[in-house]
Enzyme design. Sequence first.
Site, mmCIF file in Angstrom:
data_model
loop_
_atom_site.group_PDB
_atom_site.id
_atom_site.type_symbol
_atom_site.label_atom_id
_atom_site.label_comp_id
_atom_site.label_asym_id
_atom_site.label_seq_id
_atom_site.Cartn_x
_atom_site.Cartn_y
_atom_site.Cartn_z
ATOM 1 N N LEU A 25 0.851 -1.187 0.000
ATOM 2 C CA LEU A 25 0.000 0.000 0.000
ATOM 3 C C LEU A 25 0.887 1.238 0.000
ATOM 4 O O LEU A 25 1.773 1.349 0.848
ATOM 5 C CB LEU A 25 -0.893 0.044 1.247
ATOM 6 N N HIS A 26 0.642 2.139 -0.946
ATOM 7 C CA HIS A 26 1.422 3.377 -0.925
ATOM 8 C C HIS A 26 0.692 4.572 -1.517
ATOM 9 O O HIS A 26 1.132 5.708 -1.344
ATOM 10 C CB HIS A 26 2.742 3.191 -1.686
#
Length: 377
Positions: A216-217
């Site tokens: 996740l970014h």
Amino acid sequence: MSISGPVLCVVGARPNFMKMAPILRAMAAHVPPLPVRLVHTGQHYDKGMSERFFEDLHLPRPDINLEVGPGTHAIQTAEIMRNFEPVVDAHKPSCVAVVGDVNSTLACALVAVKKNVPVVHIEAGLRSYDRTMPEEINRILTDQISDRLYITERTAGDNLAREGIPSSRVCFAGNVMIDSVFLGRKNARSAKETLQSNNVNPVVLSHPLGYGVVTLHRPSNVDHPEILRALLRVLGEVATKLPLVLALHPRTRSNIDSFCLSDLVDTARMVLLPPLGYLEMLGLMAGATVVLTDSGGLQEETTALGVPCLTLRENTERPITVEQGTNILVGRDRSVIVGAIQEILAGRGKRGRVPEFWDGHAAERITADLYQWLKQK
């Protein structure tokens, strides 16, 4: 007719490294070799991780490092342009080759086009049609000022045609990211070795259903406490069925702490890993039961590896991974995510097929075309 000057090849962030590495190898192997200068803008400022990626991908040391570092989109783009202009003046390149959609891509393309230096965009034409994503703006503008555009899928050519870019400037060559995947699999570190070296709970290593990988970014997912909280709760629910290995961006891990969400990470079933090298991450994905991600590159890599992928976004600039590959867009909807996981664990996961020209030879096709194109300039 000989090529007038070197090809300035630009990298700035980790996804660029995976795409540029096979191109540099193909240019060196071409007969005759293409003259090249590798420029690292320094946009990705984790020097330790950058070093590991250069080693894993057998990238040569950059000829020029602009050492720009972090900053807002405006500051970073402006600093790259300011530092890149004297490089163009000094080397008098035959063209500037940029890849992907990061700030370095647009910044260096802008400098080149304003100095009447041809711009070559590799991985052109991809569109999410979501202009809240900074990468979408970078993609659109870079394509508009590029002279030669290499696309990874045929629908990208349709996107460019709708935006008024003539087909004579476009070449369908395939996906250079997959060149790196095919080459990297031969040397990828096994998932077991990576997990053991990080002292992962043996329960994860021995679970009968395997494990899932999570990355996740995207700011839309990780920069808002309520959204990140909801995602971590869904991941916690998934982890009761399948252990999860979270290879998280440093900013995501920092936000988990700053938003006081650490209690939502079940350390018995959810493993937080430090940033991984390319070969470690590739081995981890290849051995996974499923990958949950908001990364564009991982959508492509999982399709090439035949691993089911759940994309935690409402849209994708890589629709071929959904139409032909292993990818399913699930957004942040709990019921959709959990339902998709249940299907995968029941043996009904999406396998798809590897798209056209995702065959490990895209860089060779790009280099052959670029050489002929430059000779005619």
